[in-house]
Design an enzyme around this catalytic site. Structure first.
Site, PDB file in Angstrom:
ATOM      1  N   ASN A 188      38.269  57.301 -44.314  1.00 49.09           N
ATOM      2  CA  ASN A 188      37.179  57.706 -43.240  1.00 49.09           C
ATOM      3  C   ASN A 188      36.307  56.494 -43.090  1.00 49.09           C
ATOM      4  O   ASN A 188      36.331  55.285 -43.470  1.00 49.09           O
ATOM      5  CB  ASN A 188      36.316  58.920 -43.779  1.00 49.09           C
ATOM      6  CG  ASN A 188      35.269  58.588 -44.896  1.00 49.09           C
ATOM      7  OD1 ASN A 188      34.608  57.462 -44.828  1.00 49.09           O
ATOM      8  ND2 ASN A 188      35.413  59.095 -46.044  1.00 49.09           N
ATOM      9  N   ASP A 244      53.499  60.568 -54.854  1.00 54.77           N
ATOM     10  CA  ASP A 244      52.186  60.056 -55.046  1.00 54.77           C
ATOM     11  C   ASP A 244      52.010  58.560 -54.420  1.00 54.77           C
ATOM     12  O   ASP A 244      52.579  57.497 -54.944  1.00 54.77           O
ATOM     13  CB  ASP A 244      51.590  60.321 -56.403  1.00 54.77           C
ATOM     14  CG  ASP A 244      49.821  59.545 -56.554  1.00 54.77           C
ATOM     15  OD1 ASP A 244      49.522  59.188 -55.484  1.00 54.77           O
ATOM     16  OD2 ASP A 244      49.436  59.761 -57.729  1.00 54.77           O
ATOM     17  N   ILE A 245      51.157  58.341 -53.680  1.00 57.48           N
ATOM     18  CA  ILE A 245      51.374  57.013 -52.905  1.00 57.48           C
ATOM     19  C   ILE A 245      50.757  55.924 -53.694  1.00 57.48           C
ATOM     20  O   ILE A 245      51.059  54.796 -53.671  1.00 57.48           O
ATOM     21  CB  ILE A 245      50.417  56.901 -51.621  1.00 57.48           C
ATOM     22  CG1 ILE A 245      50.702  55.612 -50.659  1.00 57.48           C
ATOM     23  CG2 ILE A 245      48.932  57.145 -51.880  1.00 57.48           C
ATOM     24  CD1 ILE A 245      50.629  55.807 -49.358  1.00 57.48           C
ATOM     25  N   GLY A 253      41.453  63.380 -51.470  1.00 56.64           N
ATOM     26  CA  GLY A 253      42.797  63.059 -51.234  1.00 56.64           C
ATOM     27  C   GLY A 253      43.392  61.771 -51.480  1.00 56.64           C
ATOM     28  O   GLY A 253      43.316  61.262 -52.493  1.00 56.64           O
ATOM     29  N   VAL A 254      43.840  61.511 -50.575  1.00 52.03           N
ATOM     30  CA  VAL A 254      44.541  59.988 -50.509  1.00 52.03           C
ATOM     31  C   VAL A 254      43.528  58.963 -51.097  1.00 52.03           C
ATOM     32  O   VAL A 254      43.545  57.844 -52.181  1.00 52.03           O
ATOM     33  CB  VAL A 254      45.353  59.414 -49.541  1.00 52.03           C
ATOM     34  CG1 VAL A 254      45.814  58.149 -49.755  1.00 52.03           C
ATOM     35  CG2 VAL A 254      46.663  60.554 -49.347  1.00 52.03           C
ATOM     36  N   ASP A 255      42.512  58.963 -50.390  1.00 52.83           N
ATOM     37  CA  ASP A 255      41.509  58.009 -50.601  1.00 52.83           C
ATOM     38  C   ASP A 255      40.752  57.966 -52.030  1.00 52.83           C
ATOM     39  O   ASP A 255      40.616  56.954 -52.761  1.00 52.83           O
ATOM     40  CB  ASP A 255      40.214  58.373 -49.449  1.00 52.83           C
ATOM     41  CG  ASP A 255      39.301  57.378 -49.265  1.00 52.83           C
ATOM     42  OD1 ASP A 255      39.598  56.010 -49.593  1.00 52.83           O
ATOM     43  OD2 ASP A 255      38.360  57.538 -48.632  1.00 52.83           O
ATOM     44  N   SER A 273      45.756  61.766 -41.549  1.00 55.17           N
ATOM     45  CA  SER A 273      45.146  62.849 -40.900  1.00 55.17           C
ATOM     46  C   SER A 273      45.691  64.435 -41.195  1.00 55.17           C
ATOM     47  O   SER A 273      45.048  65.511 -40.673  1.00 55.17           O
ATOM     48  CB  SER A 273      45.017  62.927 -39.243  1.00 55.17           C
ATOM     49  OG  SER A 273      43.993  61.838 -38.871  1.00 55.17           O
ATOM     50  N   GLY A 284      45.650  65.971 -44.107  1.00 56.39           N
ATOM     51  CA  GLY A 284      45.012  66.765 -45.143  1.00 56.39           C
ATOM     52  C   GLY A 284      43.627  67.224 -44.811  1.00 56.39           C
ATOM     53  O   GLY A 284      43.356  68.078 -43.885  1.00 56.39           O
TER      54      GLY A 284
HETATM   55  N1  AR6 Z   1      49.642  60.760 -52.396  1.00 54.15           N
HETATM   56  C1  AR6 Z   1      50.312  60.856 -51.309  1.00 54.15           C
HETATM   57  N2  AR6 Z   1      49.796  61.732 -50.329  1.00 54.15           N
HETATM   58  C2  AR6 Z   1      48.842  62.387 -50.692  1.00 54.15           C
HETATM   59  C3  AR6 Z   1      48.136  62.404 -51.930  1.00 54.15           C
HETATM   60  C4  AR6 Z   1      48.516  61.286 -52.871  1.00 54.15           C
HETATM   61  N3  AR6 Z   1      48.015  61.027 -53.827  1.00 54.15           N
HETATM   62  N4  AR6 Z   1      47.147  62.983 -52.007  1.00 54.15           N
HETATM   63  C5  AR6 Z   1      47.029  63.724 -50.894  1.00 54.15           C
HETATM   64  N5  AR6 Z   1      48.124  63.505 -50.206  1.00 54.15           N
HETATM   65  P1  AR6 Z   1      43.915  63.328 -46.839  1.00 54.15           P
HETATM   66  P2  AR6 Z   1      43.048  62.753 -44.052  1.00 54.15           P
HETATM   67  C6  AR6 Z   1      48.613  64.058 -48.613  1.00 54.15           C
HETATM   68  O1  AR6 Z   1      42.980  64.328 -46.810  1.00 54.15           O
HETATM   69  O2  AR6 Z   1      43.708  64.102 -43.612  1.00 54.15           O
HETATM   70  C7  AR6 Z   1      39.157  61.809 -47.496  1.00 54.15           C
HETATM   71  O3  AR6 Z   1      38.220  62.537 -48.073  1.00 54.15           O
HETATM   72  C8  AR6 Z   1      47.703  65.354 -48.294  1.00 54.15           C
HETATM   73  O4  AR6 Z   1      48.722  66.363 -48.665  1.00 54.15           O
HETATM   74  O5  AR6 Z   1      44.145  62.419 -48.069  1.00 54.15           O
HETATM   75  O6  AR6 Z   1      43.447  61.848 -42.990  1.00 54.15           O
HETATM   76  C9  AR6 Z   1      38.846  60.552 -46.737  1.00 54.15           C
HETATM   77  O7  AR6 Z   1      37.780  60.012 -47.324  1.00 54.15           O
HETATM   78  C10 AR6 Z   1      48.010  65.065 -46.615  1.00 54.15           C
HETATM   79  O8  AR6 Z   1      49.265  65.282 -46.235  1.00 54.15           O
HETATM   80  O9  AR6 Z   1      43.745  62.342 -45.435  1.00 54.15           O
HETATM   81  C11 AR6 Z   1      38.651  61.155 -45.376  1.00 54.15           C
HETATM   82  O10 AR6 Z   1      37.285  61.511 -45.417  1.00 54.15           O
HETATM   83  C12 AR6 Z   1      47.844  63.460 -46.533  1.00 54.15           C
HETATM   84  O11 AR6 Z   1      48.173  63.051 -47.706  1.00 54.15           O
HETATM   85  C13 AR6 Z   1      39.725  62.253 -45.190  1.00 54.15           C
HETATM   86  O12 AR6 Z   1      39.928  62.640 -46.533  1.00 54.15           O
HETATM   87  C14 AR6 Z   1      46.458  62.863 -46.044  1.00 54.15           C
HETATM   88  O13 AR6 Z   1      45.503  63.997 -46.390  1.00 54.15           O
HETATM   89  C15 AR6 Z   1      40.797  61.783 -44.739  1.00 54.15           C
HETATM   90  O14 AR6 Z   1      41.741  63.011 -44.243  1.00 54.15           O
END
Ligand code: AR6
Length: 171
Positions: free
Chosen positions: A23, A9-10, A31-33, A121, A123
């Site tokens: 975004n 987990d980041i 997700g991460v955000d 990108s 997720g």
């Molecule tokens: N720690 C590490 N990696 C993670 C975590 C975590 N806690 N949670 C998810 N991932 P994403 P994007 C992975 O969707 O595609 C948001 O709503 C996940 O499995 O977080 O750039 C923003 O507000 C994937 O491999 O980011 C934007 O609207 C990677 O992190 C949008 O999502 C990225 O997934 C950005 O989408």
């Protein structure tokens, strides 16, 4: 710069700066955000709102990066970057790699020596896992920066294995 692969987990990373896969609105999401804002608390969103009111009234463009506090997280800063929403157009890969290099440039301005990245990108924005890993390692591997360690944090065993394979392939 040393590149480390970590599964986890980041938000739990003890580094100077963690990168947020945000975004353009900078006002949060899933997700991460979502995890970063939940873990870091309201101070992060307050600084993001301030950035929208001042430097980025139209939002942060894809491929760019900007820093805020990390609030209650172990890191000192969050570097917010905006990946492209995957469409398959070849030109998009440069924007994705720019997320990594611009984030490192912001880290240099801050004086951050250790930086943790998510797989930008890959997720909600739909970038295929293997190519997201390849773009991340290509961008980090060729960056010129004072950062000593970039940690690519993979969420889940599948993503970690893909990254380990790509790292070995790159030598
Ligand atoms: N720690 C590490 N990696 C993670 C975590 C975590 N806690 N949670 C998810 N991932 P994403 P994007 C992975 O969707 O595609 C948001 O709503 C996940 O499995 O977080 O750039 C923003 O507000 C994937 O491999 O980011 C934007 O609207 C990677 O992190 C949008 O999502 C990225 O997934 C950005 O989408």
């Amino acid at each position: 710069m040393r590149i480390e692969l970590v599964e986890g987990d980041i938000t739990a990373q003890a580094v100077d700066a963690i990168v947020n896969a945000a975004n353009s609105s900078l006002l949060g999401g899933g997700g991460v955000d979502g995890a970063i804002h939940r873990g870091g608390g309201p101070e992060i969103l307050a600084e993001c709102r301030e950035l929208r009111d001042t430097r980025y009234p139209d939002g942060l463009p894809a491929g760019d990066a900007v820093a805020t506090t990390a609030g209650r997280l172990a890191a000192r800063w969050v570097i917010h970057t905006v990946g492209p929403v995957y469409s398959g157009e070849p030109g998009q890969a440069g924007t994705l790699r720019s997320c990594y290099t611009r984030s490192l440039a912001v880290a240099d301005e801050l004086g951050a020596e250790t930086v943790a990245f998510p797989l930008i990108s890959a997720g909600a924005f739909g970038w295929p896992l293997e190519d997201a890993v390849a773009q991340a390692l290509a961008a980090l591997g060729s960056a010129e920066t004072g950062v000593s360690e970039a940690r690519l944090v993979l969420f889940g065993a599948d993503a970690f294995q893909v990254a380990e394979r790509e790292m070995r392939r790159r030598g």
